[in-house]
Write an enzyme that holds these catalytic residues in place. Structure first.
Site, short mmCIF file in Angstrom:
data_model
loop_
_atom_site.label_atom_id
_atom_site.label_comp_id
_atom_site.label_asym_id
_atom_site.label_seq_id
_atom_site.Cartn_x
_atom_site.Cartn_y
_atom_site.Cartn_z
N ASP A 1 26.78 67.69 5.13
CA ASP A 1 28.80 67.47 6.05
C ASP A 1 29.20 68.83 5.96
OD1 ASP A 1 30.98 66.99 6.93
OD2 ASP A 1 31.48 65.37 5.91
N SER B 1 32.95 78.24 22.97
CA SER B 1 32.98 77.48 23.94
C SER B 1 34.27 77.85 24.91
CB SER B 1 33.52 76.07 23.92
OG SER B 1 33.95 75.16 24.58
N TYR C 1 40.89 71.30 18.95
CA TYR C 1 39.20 71.96 19.19
C TYR C 1 39.27 73.06 19.40
CZ TYR C 1 34.85 72.18 21.29
OH TYR C 1 34.09 72.52 21.51
N LYS D 1 37.71 76.96 18.54
CA LYS D 1 36.80 77.38 18.52
C LYS D 1 37.00 78.87 19.53
CE LYS D 1 32.98 74.23 19.26
NZ LYS D 1 31.80 75.05 18.43
#
Length: 253
Positions: free
Chosen positions: A58, A138, A151, A155
């Site tokens: 992980d 991204s 998110y 990024k």
């Protein structure tokens, strides 16, 4: 770094989607490839009769990451390329997202890549050839990301981290980021309404289609090679020319 045809690479989240495409390309290049994830995929990436190794890890846990790198180095005696691919986020309203949700998204998409980069750098700095780290970023980190705000913020942080680490860890270690656009994967097919939805989205992109995992993998292969020996701290956009601004369509009716 060493020539990619005799190096050792790790691809986080390499069991499916973009990560699997990257792992397969690096195997085809002749690299020894390790993938990691919380659970082993039903089928490991393979190419040219060679198969990736799997490590259960992980990446949100620095302890697990460091232990994994120790095992990889013990087996192979070197480490040349780390690809920070693991990441993602379900859609959620930022106004109601729980603190735990936001923390876990940041851990997976920003802190996880930092843990991997630190562990890779620890080994690479001891090698004459150094090494290369590639962060899969991204377009969500380079433009607004409504529905996945945390998110997108993670990024964006990964892009900043890439530039800072490239300055801190050179000349032994090169670090670059790929700004990934819309990619046609099984998960994307479900998200965008099947094949017809993906075709509509692809039609709005200058290159007329969504990216394929191979498109991202080809750039990783370049960044893993001596052909990119003077490329570090770069943000390479692989998005087919970018998304058409909505106002242009609205202005045309």
């Amino acid at each position: 770094m060493a020539d990619k045809n005799r190096g050792v690479a790790l691809v986080t989240g390499g069991g499916r989607g973009i990560g699997k495409g990257i792992a397969e390309r690096l195997l085809a290049d002749g690299m020894t490839v390790v993938i990691c994830g919380r659970s082993e995929p039903a089928e490991l990436p393979s190419a040219d009769g060679r198969t990736a190794e799997f490590e259960a890890c992980d990446v949100r846990s620095a302890e697990e990451v460091n232990a994994m790198f120790d095992r990889i180095y013990a087996r192979h005696g070197r480490f040349d390329l780390a690809v920070n691919n693991a990441g993602g986020s379900p859609e959620t309203d930022a106004a109601t997202a729980s603190p735990r949700f936001s923390e876990r998204i940041l851990q997976l998409n920003l802190l996880g890549p930092l843990h991997v980069a630190q562990a890779a750098n620890r080994i690479m700095q001891t090698q004459d050839e150094g090494g290369s780290i590639v962060n899969i970023a991204s377009v969500s980190g380079a433009r607004p990301s409504p529905g996945t705000a945390v998110y997108g913020a993670a990024k964006a942080g990964l892009l900043s981290l890439t530039q800072s680490l490239a300055m801190e860890w050179g000349p032994k270690v090169r670090i670059n980021a790929i700004i990934v656009g819309l990619v046609a994967t099984e998960a994307a097919e479900e998200h965008y309404g099947g094949e017809d939805g993906m075709k509509r989205i692809g039609a709005m992109l200058p290159l007329g289609r969504m990216a394929r995992p191979k498109d991202i993998a080809d750039v990783v292969s370049f960044l893993a090679s001596d052909d990119s020996a003077y490329v570090s701290g770069a943000q390479i956009a692989v998005h087919g020319g970018g998304e058409r601004p909505l106002f242009l369509s609205l202005a045309q009716g």
